[in-house]
Scaffold this motif. Structure first.
Motif, PDB file in Angstrom:
ATOM      1  N   SER A 220     -10.503 -10.318   3.557  1.00 25.34           N
ATOM      2  CA  SER A 220     -10.258  -8.968   3.043  1.00 25.34           C
ATOM      3  C   SER A 220      -8.944  -8.791   2.447  1.00 25.34           C
ATOM      4  O   SER A 220      -8.458 -10.075   2.254  1.00 25.34           O
ATOM      5  N   ASP A 221      -8.446  -7.690   2.121  1.00 31.07           N
ATOM      6  CA  ASP A 221      -7.360  -7.392   1.538  1.00 31.07           C
ATOM      7  C   ASP A 221      -6.153  -8.013   2.128  1.00 31.07           C
ATOM      8  O   ASP A 221      -5.275  -8.916   1.325  1.00 31.07           O
ATOM      9  N   VAL A 222      -6.171  -8.031   3.482  1.00 32.08           N
ATOM     10  CA  VAL A 222      -5.007  -8.491   4.078  1.00 32.08           C
ATOM     11  C   VAL A 222      -5.020  -9.791   4.212  1.00 32.08           C
ATOM     12  O   VAL A 222      -4.066 -10.656   3.952  1.00 32.08           O
TER      13      VAL A 222
ATOM     14  N   PRO B 152       0.819  -1.402   0.018  1.00 33.87           N
ATOM     15  CA  PRO B 152      -0.006  -0.035   0.094  1.00 33.87           C
ATOM     16  C   PRO B 152       0.912   1.296   0.025  1.00 33.87           C
ATOM     17  O   PRO B 152       0.381   2.137  -0.447  1.00 33.87           O
ATOM     18  N   ALA B 153       2.103   1.190   0.681  1.00 33.57           N
ATOM     19  CA  ALA B 153       2.961   2.352   0.733  1.00 33.57           C
ATOM     20  C   ALA B 153       3.354   2.698  -0.888  1.00 33.57           C
ATOM     21  O   ALA B 153       3.424   3.793  -1.243  1.00 33.57           O
ATOM     22  N   GLU B 154       3.870   1.719  -1.573  1.00 30.66           N
ATOM     23  CA  GLU B 154       4.208   1.849  -3.035  1.00 30.66           C
ATOM     24  C   GLU B 154       3.098   2.412  -3.856  1.00 30.66           C
ATOM     25  O   GLU B 154       3.228   3.187  -4.740  1.00 30.66           O
TER      26      GLU B 154
ATOM     27  N   LEU C  13     -11.730 -19.363   2.343  1.00 33.58           N
ATOM     28  CA  LEU C  13     -11.307 -18.374   2.841  1.00 33.58           C
ATOM     29  C   LEU C  13     -11.655 -16.945   2.143  1.00 33.58           C
ATOM     30  O   LEU C  13     -12.300 -16.095   2.645  1.00 33.58           O
ATOM     31  N   ASN C  14     -10.831 -17.100   0.851  1.00 32.93           N
ATOM     32  CA  ASN C  14     -11.054 -15.802  -0.087  1.00 32.93           C
ATOM     33  C   ASN C  14     -12.562 -15.749  -0.257  1.00 32.93           C
ATOM     34  O   ASN C  14     -12.808 -14.454  -0.743  1.00 32.93           O
ATOM     35  N   ALA C  15     -13.470 -16.622  -0.399  1.00 33.11           N
ATOM     36  CA  ALA C  15     -14.625 -16.649  -0.887  1.00 33.11           C
ATOM     37  C   ALA C  15     -15.749 -16.114   0.381  1.00 33.11           C
ATOM     38  O   ALA C  15     -16.771 -15.733  -0.037  1.00 33.11           O
TER      39      ALA C  15
END
Length: 297
Positions: A216-218, A130-132, A209-211
């Protein structure tokens, strides 16, 4: 570039380097300095000026952003307990984007104010990616007028900036956010450990988990790292251990319970002893693996 317009940036580590590069990319007249001189090279190539030392940077800049490891590093850069402190901060705005002790930050704000300077807390939520991308979430605490003036400067770094009142409101907010982040990632590591030890298909586990509603993004990023066995650093173990300690210390100071973070502090402490300096925080699963192997449940 004048003292009134020049912005200083000190601390070009995992987070600081991409943040400083985003400022240069946005056209900010930036002067940088880092204790390890080689880390200034990407900024110099991007168009930033490089100060010869911290004293030179403070002399050339009216606003100075600090992205430093801890309280001691901040004191050293400011020469807080030395003869150069007043000259460095008087008439300047010091913006600390580091995650520091809230108690320390309050005392620092008092000292900078007494020396004729202005201090603002501006910690951020997010890791290197996210910093990039300039997608951090910023938290501001300090004089409202100064915070308002800083918003355009910090905009290239953050997708959102939230006012958190007076110092140390931003750091308390950051520690609250970190409590959720650290327990979330540690819980994911333990869930993955549980699934793997029961012989489950880890690709299917990750897909579920992803579904699911907890995704979350994390969690998606960390779950994919676990599935691939990719422990490359985004948020380092030492940094997470430091943040865990700050949360627990703040909880003790306020006489409030922190049962999950107490456990996380122990687990990241155990992971830190494994010499995994370049590994991401998700490698906390190795401490959980070790507890299973040694029967330390």
């Amino acid at each position: 570039m004048t003292v009134e317009t020049a912005v200083g940036f000190i601390g070009l580590g995992t987070m600081g380097e991409p943040m400083a590069l985003n400022l240069v990319g946005a056209g900010t007249p930036l002067v940088v300095w880092n204790r390890t001189r080689e880390r200034c090279a990407p900024l110099e190539r991007a168009g930033a000026q490089v100060a010869s030392d911290a004293t030179d940077l403070f002399a050339r800049c009216g606003t100075i952003i600090l992205m430093l490891e801890n309280d001691a590093a901040t004191d050293a850069v400011l020469d807080r307990h030395g003869p150069g402190f007043a000259a460095r901060v008087a008439g300047r705005t010091i913006v600390s984007m580091s995650t520091l002790s809230a108690e320390y930050s309050s005392l620092l704000a008092d000292d900078i104010g007494a020396a004729g300077g202005c201090y603002v807390e501006a910690p951020v939520s997010g890791s290197r990616k996210p910093a990039e991308a300039g997608q951090l979430v910023g938290m501001l605490a300090g004089d409202p007028e100064v915070c308002a003036r800083l918003r355009p400067l910090l905009a290239p770094l953050c997708k959102e900036i939230v006012d958190c009142g007076a110092v140390p409101g931003a750091l308390h907010m950051k520690l609250a956010v970190n409590t959720f982040l650290i327990t979330l990632v540690t819980g994911l590591a333990e869930a993955s450990h549980f699934a793997a030890r029961h012989g489950l298909d880890m690709t299917r586990f990750t897909e579920i988990l992803n579904a699911g509603p907890m995704a979350s993004d994390v969690s998606r990023i960390k779950a994919e790292k676990l599935l691939a066995g990719d422990f490359s650093r985004q948020a380092g173990i030492a940094d997470v251990l430091k943040n865990s300690r700050l949360v627990v210390e703040a909880a003790r100071s306020a006489e409030i319970a922190s049962p999950l973070m107490d456990v996380c502090l122990d687990l990241y402490g155990e992971t830190d002893t494994m010499e995994l300096e370049e590994d991401d925080m998700i490698s906390v699963i190795r401490a959980i693996d070790m507890r299973t192997e040694t029967g330390s449940r």
